[in-house]
Write an enzyme that holds these catalytic residues in place. Structure first.
Site, mmCIF file in Angstrom:
data_model
loop_
_atom_site.group_PDB
_atom_site.id
_atom_site.type_symbol
_atom_site.label_atom_id
_atom_site.label_comp_id
_atom_site.label_asym_id
_atom_site.label_seq_id
_atom_site.Cartn_x
_atom_site.Cartn_y
_atom_site.Cartn_z
ATOM 1 N N ASP A 96 3.832 -0.365 0.036
ATOM 2 C CA ASP A 96 3.524 -1.788 0.441
ATOM 3 C C ASP A 96 4.844 -2.340 0.943
ATOM 4 O O ASP A 96 5.066 -3.652 1.013
ATOM 5 C CB ASP A 96 3.115 -2.784 -0.679
ATOM 6 C CG ASP A 96 4.147 -2.951 -1.807
ATOM 7 O OD1 ASP A 96 5.053 -1.947 -1.940
ATOM 8 O OD2 ASP A 96 4.087 -3.727 -2.525
ATOM 9 N N GLU A 97 5.893 -1.561 1.488
ATOM 10 C CA GLU A 97 6.942 -2.040 2.013
ATOM 11 C C GLU A 97 7.786 -1.322 2.943
ATOM 12 O O GLU A 97 7.515 0.029 2.830
ATOM 13 C CB GLU A 97 8.321 -2.380 1.047
ATOM 14 C CG GLU A 97 9.409 -2.934 1.180
ATOM 15 C CD GLU A 97 10.232 -3.206 -0.074
ATOM 16 O OE1 GLU A 97 11.151 -4.132 -0.070
ATOM 17 O OE2 GLU A 97 9.834 -2.448 -1.157
#
Length: 375
Positions: A96-97
């Site tokens: 998620d990054e």
């Protein structure tokens, strides 16, 4: 991304929006642990890694859902595809990054606003974006305002925005390193920025110098999509001298492969989130089957166990020419989110220690010296 797993659950089920939501393992059991939770749940005192029974005590109306890793991975893929519409220089660092190099683009602040709006409108996912002249400052900025924050952090802002903070609040410094720094009188990030190079190197090695550089806003690492793909899959395979015809034989082969994959993961400081096996039959037909893990791991015993499970499930009983194990998705160990189980952590550590000891004995005295006993 903000509370990624919980946000995906709310994107999939709009009825959950605005409610205190937690993703947790072993939902029906007292020993369940919170993996992540929504900001509504955090406002009630719920925290990641909190035991489920405690979370329900502080927030009686907490909505708890089990993790759905395949769905999370799908949303992650869509998120990165959206980022790549703006630049090819996108480096994922976790599910998620990621980093984007937009040096050649106009108006990065306006671009950030557009990306944030699109992620929210098209995927129903909130995000926080940091803008800076290098990776460290951009990452630090992204943590400064959540949820739905956009923060610009320049080197000239360090004195006001970064240096007054406790050194433990600096990205990349964990609790133990903070305690050691405090022991030597380094309490704030300003103290680290002003520390003597010789003393830092003597006490922390080359990492001490890197910490000081980051505290001064120096980070020369490029955004490198190819580097990201290099470490997002780590694997080994072997062509067998004789065709393999039993699960028992596969266990021996997978143990050797798991040891190699585990060593590479540990050397790079990563944990595997998804494991895949490759089976090539004597007729050259090749299949790959994968499994997303509930907990990130770098332990050979976990890797071998998953590989054997996949083999048992998918082997068609025909002779096998080649076997392989690949960690198809990995992240830095410090960034991994664990679905912890309070009752199994100690056992897993003991199992991993035993496996390492047995492997050491075999390396010293020869493979096969240790035989499995019958219960």
């Amino acid at each position: 991304m903000n509370s990624f797993y919980a946000s995906v659950e709310m994107a999939e089920n709009p009825d959950l929006r605005g409610k205190p939501v937690a993703v947790a393992g072993n939902v029906e059991e007292r020993k369940g642990i919170i993996v992540t939770c929504s900001y509504e749940a955090r406002e009630k005192g719920v925290r990641t890694t909190m035991p489920l029974w405690q979370a329900r005590k502080v927030c009686p109306n907490l909505v708890v859902v089990p993790p759905d890793f395949e769905t999370y991975k799908m949303y992650s893929s869509r998120m990165f595809q959206l980022l790549q519409e703006y630049t090819e220089k996108v480096e994922p660092v976790s599910i998620d990054e990621g980093y984007m190099d937009v040096t050649d683009c106009q108006e990065p602040l306006e671009m950030a606003k557009e990306i944030q709006a699109r992620l929210l409108n098209e995927l129903n996912l909130p995000s926080s974006i940091g803008i800076g002249p290098n990776k460290f400052l951009a990452k630090t900025a992204s943590d400064m305002k959540k949820p739905l924050g956009i923060t610009v952090l320049r080197k000239r802002d360090l004195r006001e925005k970064l240096w007054p903070l406790k050194v433990g609040e600096m990205h990349g410094i964990g609790k133990k390193t903070e305690e050691k720094l405090n022991k030597y009188g380094i309490i704030t990030i300003k103290d680290l920025a002003d520390a003597v190079d010789y003393e830092l190197k003597h006490r922390f090695g080359i990492n001490g110098i890197k910490m000081k550089e980051r505290a001064n806003g120096i980070d020369t690492r490029p955004v490198d999509p190819s580097a990201a793909s290099d470490y997002r899959s780590i694997g080994n395979s072997t062509t067998l001298s004789e065709d393999l015809i039993s699960v028992t034989e596969s266990e021996t082969v997978f143990k050797k492969l798991a040891d190699k994959v585990s060593s590479r993961l540990k050397a790079k400081g990563y944990v595997a989130l998804t494991l895949a096996i490759t089976i090539r039959y004597s007729d050259r037909k090749t299949i790959t089957r994968s499994k997303m893990l509930p907990n990130g791991t770098q332990q050979a015993i976990d890797i071998q166990k998953t590989a054997v499970q996949l083999f048992r499930r998918h082997w068609n009983q025909e002779p096998v020419l080649l076997l392989g194990i690949t960690a198809t998705e990995v992240v830095e160990k410090e960034l991994a989110t664990y679905q912890l189980d309070l009752f199994s952590v100690e056992k897993n550590e003991k199992d991993a220690l035993l496996h390492d000891v047995l492997s050491s004995i075999e390396r010293k005295h020869g493979e096969g010296i240790i035989k499995k006993g019958k219960k």
